[in-house]
Design a protein around this motif. Structure first.
Motif, mmCIF file in Angstrom:
data_model
loop_
_atom_site.group_PDB
_atom_site.id
_atom_site.type_symbol
_atom_site.label_atom_id
_atom_site.label_comp_id
_atom_site.label_asym_id
_atom_site.label_seq_id
_atom_site.Cartn_x
_atom_site.Cartn_y
_atom_site.Cartn_z
ATOM 1 N N TYR A 61 0.845 -1.201 0.000
ATOM 2 C CA TYR A 61 0.000 0.000 0.000
ATOM 3 C C TYR A 61 0.876 1.246 0.000
ATOM 4 C CZ TYR A 61 -3.681 -3.254 1.308
ATOM 5 O OH TYR A 61 -4.556 -4.302 1.324
ATOM 6 N N ASP A 65 -9.376 1.921 2.048
ATOM 7 C CA ASP A 65 -10.265 1.675 0.901
ATOM 8 C C ASP A 65 -10.302 0.186 0.566
ATOM 9 O OD1 ASP A 65 -10.941 4.321 0.668
ATOM 10 O OD2 ASP A 65 -9.540 4.738 -0.975
ATOM 11 N N ASP A 66 -9.143 -0.478 0.626
ATOM 12 C CA ASP A 66 -9.093 -1.917 0.346
ATOM 13 C C ASP A 66 -9.876 -2.707 1.378
ATOM 14 O OD1 ASP A 66 -8.279 -4.181 -1.127
ATOM 15 O OD2 ASP A 66 -6.569 -4.488 0.233
ATOM 16 N N VAL A 67 -9.699 -2.370 2.648
ATOM 17 C CA VAL A 67 -10.406 -3.060 3.720
ATOM 18 C C VAL A 67 -11.920 -2.876 3.574
ATOM 19 C CG1 VAL A 67 -10.829 -3.058 6.227
ATOM 20 C CG2 VAL A 67 -8.489 -2.993 5.348
ATOM 21 N N ARG A 68 -12.334 -1.688 3.181
ATOM 22 C CA ARG A 68 -13.763 -1.407 3.015
ATOM 23 C C ARG A 68 -14.318 -1.917 1.689
ATOM 24 N NH1 ARG A 68 -13.802 4.798 5.357
ATOM 25 N NH2 ARG A 68 -13.535 4.200 7.532
ATOM 26 N N GLY A 69 -13.445 -2.485 0.853
ATOM 27 C CA GLY A 69 -13.904 -3.061 -0.403
ATOM 28 C C GLY A 69 -14.217 -2.049 -1.500
ATOM 29 N N ARG A 70 -13.550 -0.936 -1.468
ATOM 30 C CA ARG A 70 -13.790 0.101 -2.493
ATOM 31 C C ARG A 70 -12.885 -0.063 -3.669
ATOM 32 N NH1 ARG A 70 -14.244 5.350 1.430
ATOM 33 N NH2 ARG A 70 -16.041 4.657 2.589
#
Length: 88
Positions: free
Chosen positions: A75, A83-88
């Protein structure tokens, strides 16, 4: 739904000429209201609520602590990770 606990204090106070009122010692001790403690006034419907102002977290000392770890994970920034954790 918000639940409130109502506590009745059987002590009357008058507001002084300069708009000041004394908070009873028992209440000051219970809620940690010391000299220089900042408080907030809120209006909830027809109630006036006095509460201790929340302390601000000093997060500056943590700035940059995870840069290498996020970099190893691929990252470029914390925002990219979030953003990755939230799936964006």
């Amino acid at each position: 739904m918000t639940n409130y606990v109502v506590c009745v204090i059987l002590q009357n106070m008058k507001i002084g000429e300069r708009g000041q009122v004394t908070i009873p010692k028992e209440i000051r001790n219970r809620f940690g209201l010391n000299p220089e403690t900042e408080v907030e006034f809120r209006v909830l419907k027809d109630l006036l609520v006095l509460q201790k102002k929340p302390t601000k977290l000093k997060l500056g000392k943590w700035k940059g602590r995870c840069k290498r770890t996020f970099s190893r994970l691929g990252y470029k920034s914390v925002d990219e990770f979030i953003d990755d954790v939230r799936g964006r």
